[in-house]
Design an enzyme around this catalytic site. Structure first.
Site, PDB file in Angstrom:
ATOM      1  N   ASP A  19       8.822  -2.928 -12.245  1.00  0.00           N
ATOM      2  CA  ASP A  19       8.569  -4.375 -12.201  1.00  0.00           C
ATOM      3  C   ASP A  19       7.594  -4.893 -13.254  1.00  0.00           C
ATOM      4  OD1 ASP A  19       9.677  -3.508  -9.837  1.00  0.00           O
ATOM      5  OD2 ASP A  19       8.085  -4.270  -8.565  1.00  0.00           O
TER       6      ASP A  19
ATOM      7  N   GLN B  35       4.692  -2.044 -13.789  1.00  0.00           N
ATOM      8  CA  GLN B  35       4.640  -0.811 -13.008  1.00  0.00           C
ATOM      9  C   GLN B  35       4.947   0.355 -13.949  1.00  0.00           C
ATOM     10  OE1 GLN B  35       4.368  -0.469  -9.094  1.00  0.00           O
ATOM     11  NE2 GLN B  35       3.001  -1.897 -10.151  1.00  0.00           N
TER      12      GLN B  35
ATOM     13  N   SER C 158       3.067  -3.650  -7.245  1.00  0.00           N
ATOM     14  CA  SER C 158       3.235  -4.898  -8.003  1.00  0.00           C
ATOM     15  C   SER C 158       2.318  -6.018  -7.548  1.00  0.00           C
ATOM     16  CB  SER C 158       4.684  -5.356  -7.900  1.00  0.00           C
ATOM     17  OG  SER C 158       5.468  -4.524  -8.708  1.00  0.00           O
TER      18      SER C 158
HETATM   19  C1  FRU Z   1      10.077  -3.286  -6.491  1.00  0.00           C
HETATM   20  C2  FRU Z   1       8.969  -2.444  -5.897  1.00  0.00           C
HETATM   21  C3  FRU Z   1       7.855  -3.302  -5.368  1.00  0.00           C
HETATM   22  C4  FRU Z   1       6.687  -2.380  -5.416  1.00  0.00           C
HETATM   23  C5  FRU Z   1       6.953  -1.644  -6.691  1.00  0.00           C
HETATM   24  C6  FRU Z   1       6.442  -0.244  -6.709  1.00  0.00           C
HETATM   25  O1  FRU Z   1      10.786  -2.631  -7.491  1.00  0.00           O
HETATM   26  O2  FRU Z   1       9.495  -1.624  -4.897  1.00  0.00           O
HETATM   27  O3  FRU Z   1       8.107  -3.826  -4.091  1.00  0.00           O
HETATM   28  O4  FRU Z   1       5.485  -3.065  -5.460  1.00  0.00           O
HETATM   29  O5  FRU Z   1       8.342  -1.636  -6.873  1.00  0.00           O
HETATM   30  O6  FRU Z   1       6.619   0.339  -7.954  1.00  0.00           O
END
Ligand code: FRU
Length: 724
Positions: free
Chosen positions: A300, A316, A357
């Site tokens: 993300d 991320q 995120s």
């Molecule tokens: C979405 C997600 C978010 C989380 C993140 C973890 O792709 O699952 O909900 O914060 O990725 O990497």
């Protein structure tokens, strides 16, 4: 792994080996195969329950993380019905004829319920397990061994047991061999002192190797800890650990589990440059105008914001693997939303958990107190996904150094599935607003709305139900848009990770939907998109970037971001709908543009784009098709087809509605090394797809079938790279 004598398998199954071994001419040092699970069924092994299926697994089973480390095609697995299945698998009786039994084993670490047992005279005399006892971990099978010198001459069976039904409730086994050589002993106390003399420690990575917990200690304190598949021989690629903060000190690297003869630790080196720096960003599989990270996995986009004269893109990031894990926030900055400069990671996992995120705001009035006089802070609001899972802050006044707030967390857990805070300033109520994904029992999704005067103290205001079918699952965003630019007709959009959205009104506390779960026109490649919290002063655009799920095997990085899109709302007969328009800044990528004269294109006509070609391209077309026509554009082998009869666009098999607008269709196509992004119907249809063209195929084509098309305008631009 030594190669065993195949003849032994059959003899063992009959329990005859002990008496026949001398007469068959086997040398004493030969390895004796007990099982390699290379046949379609389990042969003489007998199964109870459903866990082990009808025969060996061949590769990863549905719903499982990638399985590696087995030899050949098959291995025994109790994951045939996921973690829920239970059962046993028992070998035929065999005679013990060598001092060691070696094997490969993976799965759960539970000596009673997910294990492999050696049974003699009805008693369990040896046990082995996989190495996973917590979420995450790895499906790699790793070597193990039993010393059975004291049992030579006795008859035995091997039993694989799966009586566990929750996380890691399964076991995997392969290549069970009797041998004179024991498998390398695993040690859990391997460490190495390393003087920190430079910016990075370069760490060798084996993409499919078992993950190990790797810890860096300085002065006895844990300063970095991650799960890393350390390479023990040739590295697939080298990750870099940023250690500038401890320069001049001595670090100690500890690994939780390594074969005692491993070279992985001694391979780690200090360096001021990342490995293969010269070719970085220009690798064969690297998108040239889609952002991706130098090394490792990204998902993300986070914290999209404008601060101190730059756009900030956080994301991320797993710096140590090309799969998801070790969630950090990576960081890149840009003056124009197109050319990005990647800086170091700003948030690393800590005692509260991995860094999931979130978003960023500029706290202009320093309501949080995290700025200094004259220097308002950029505040990151993120999820620390430990147990409990909580919301936290970090702040910076220079856009480079970020400090976690000492009062974290600012929001305790609501449910275990609460995450992805998106925060913005709501001027009419003079309040910060957070939209937060909150998962409820039975897979019910909600977005909760909270308010705060200072980003530290949050009050729950309302909740929007999302149901259980994916609507409002993860990564919510809430923002206003003027319908067709008319400020008086401003409408609020609430979106979530899969791109489906609701439109409605928002009073600072409650979102009142008028329409929910509007179909996403995006296909499956884009996920978890986020809009910028602000643009440059005076720039009222709402700009969105999403995670583009694209990967190329063999690269030291994986996944990318979509190109930035300006969002709009436009009136349609069904009500206002979202539009996506590539940001105007992308024009700076054009290195040359060719225009093709207007024409009527008939089926079978010569390809008007025969004289154009390109690796990185932007195509803009406007045409009026006959009702029976399908207009096809081919970009480096990928087909984008517009079917006028059904007013439908198909991009690499991804089909979306795309209405004609005033009898015309306008297509905008961006083609990169890793992706294709297509916008149609003045932005009402937007389809980003992962796409790995053949490197040598730079062809472009335009054809029509079923009827004619009046081609008003075709523009082909060659694009340059965003990487300097
Ligand atoms: C979405 C997600 C978010 C989380 C993140 C973890 O792709 O699952 O909900 O914060 O990725 O990497």
């Amino acid at each position: 792994m030594p190669s065993p004598s195949p003849i032994c398998t059959a003899l063992l199954a009959a329990g005859l080996l002990a008496s026949l071994s001398l007469s068959t001419g086997l040398r004493a040092a030969d390895d004796v195969l007990i099982a390699d699970f290379e046949t379609a069924d389990y042969g003489g092994w007998s199964a109870t329950g459903d866990a082990f299926g009808d025969g060996p697994a061949q590769g990863t089973l549905p719903g499982q993380m990638p399985v590696s480390g087995f030899i050949g095609r098959g291995y025994a697995s109790s994951f045939h019905h996921g973690d829920g299945g239970t059962g046993t698998l028992v070998s035929p009786a065999f005679a013990i004829v060598r001092p060691y039994i070696t094997f490969l084993i993976g799965g759960g670490k539970d000596a009673e319920r997910t294990c492999m047992q050696l049974i003699i005279d009805g008693r369990v005399v040896r046990t082995a397990t996989g190495s996973n006892d917590r979420p995450g971990g790895s499906e790699a099978l790793i070597p193990g061994s039993w010393e059975v010198r004291d049992r030579i001459g006795q008859m035995a069976t091997i039993r694989l047991v799966d009586q566990a039904t929750r996380g890691w409730g399964h076991i995997t086994v392969d290549q069970i061999v009797q041998t004179d050589r024991r498998a390398a002993v695993m040690r859990d106390d391997m460490s190495r002192d390393i003087p920190i003399t430079s910016r990075y420690l370069l760490v060798p990575i084996a993409d499919h190797g078992p993950k190990r917990q790797v810890t860096l200690l300085v002065d006895g304190q844990v300063v970095v800890r991650n799960d890393i598949a350390l390479a023990d021989g040739t590295a697939d690629w080298w990750a870099f650990m940023e250690v500038d903060a401890w320069k001049g000190r001595t670090g100690t690297i500890q690994v939780d589990r390594l074969p005692e003869d491993s070279h992985a630790l001694s391979a780690v080196i200090a360096s001021d440059a990342i490995a293969d720096q010269a070719s970085c960003y220009h690798e064969a599989g690297r998108g040239q105008f889609h952002f991706s990270s130098r090394r490792g996995w990204l998902n993300d986009p986070n914290g999209l914001s404008w601060f101190n004269g730059e756009y900030h893109l956080f994301y991320q990031h797993n710096p140590y693997g090309v799969g998801w894990g070790n969630m950090h926030w990576g960081h890149a900055v840009s003056g124009d939303l197109v050319h990005w400069r990647e800086l170091g990671d700003v948030l690393a996992p800590d005692a509260l958990g991995p860094m999931f995120s979130g978003s960023a705001v500029v706290d202009a009035a320093n309501t949080s107190g995290l700025g200094t006089p004259g220097h308002p802070p950029q505040v990151l609001i993120y999820t620390a996904a430990g147990s409990p899972t909580v919301q936290c802050l970090a702040a910076s006044t220079d856009g480079r150094t970020y400090r976690k707030f000492s009062g974290n967390p600012v929001l305790p857990e609501i449910t275990g599935g609460n995450r992805d805070p998106k925060v913005f300033w709501h001027a009419p109520t003079k309040s910060w607003v957070m939209v937060l994904y909150v998962g409820l029992p039975h897979d019910q999704h909600t977005v909760q709305i909270l308010t705060s005067p200072n980003l530290r103290d949050w009050t729950r205001a309302s909740s929007v139900p999302g149901g259980s079918d994916g609507f409002l699952f993860e990564c919510p965003d809430l923002f206003p848009l003027a319908v067709d630019g008319n400020e008086a007709a401003t409408t609020w959009v609430l979106s979530a990770a899969n791109g489906a959205y609701a439109i409605g009104s928002f009073d600072g506390r409650v979102f009142t939907p008028e329409r929910t779960d509007l179909p996403s026109h995006q296909g499956g490649a884009m996920y978890a998109a986020q809009t910028f919290s602000a643009c440059a002063p005076g720039d009222g655009r709402r700009i969105q970037i999403g995670w583009l799920r694209t990967a190329m095997a063999g690269m030291p990085f994986s996944q990318a971001m979509t190109i930035p899109m300006q969002l709009g709302l436009t009136a349609t007969p069904d009500g206002p709908r979202l539009t996506h328009t590539p940001v105007v800044e992308l024009e700076a990528l054009r290195t040359g543009t060719q225009r093709i004269p207007a024409m009527i294109l008939h089926p079978g006509d010569a390809n008007p784009l025969a004289g154009s070609a390109g690796e990185l391209v932007e195509l803009r077309l406007e045409f009026a098709p006959e009702a029976s026509s399908t207009v096809m554009v081919t970009v480096r082998g990928a087909t984008i087809a517009y079917d006028a009869a059904h007013q439908q666009l198909t991009v690499q098999g991804e089909r979306v509605p795309a209405p004609l607008r005033g009898g015309r269709q306008r297509l905008v196509i961006y083609g990169d090394r890793n992706a294709l992004e297509v916008v149609a119907s003045d932005g009402l249809a937007y389809v980003p797809v992962a796409f790995l063209p053949k490197p040598e195929d730079h062809s472009l084509a335009l054809r029509v079938a079923g009827g004619t098309a009046s081609i008003a305008h075709v523009e082909v631009s060659q694009l340059g790279s965003i990487w300097k």
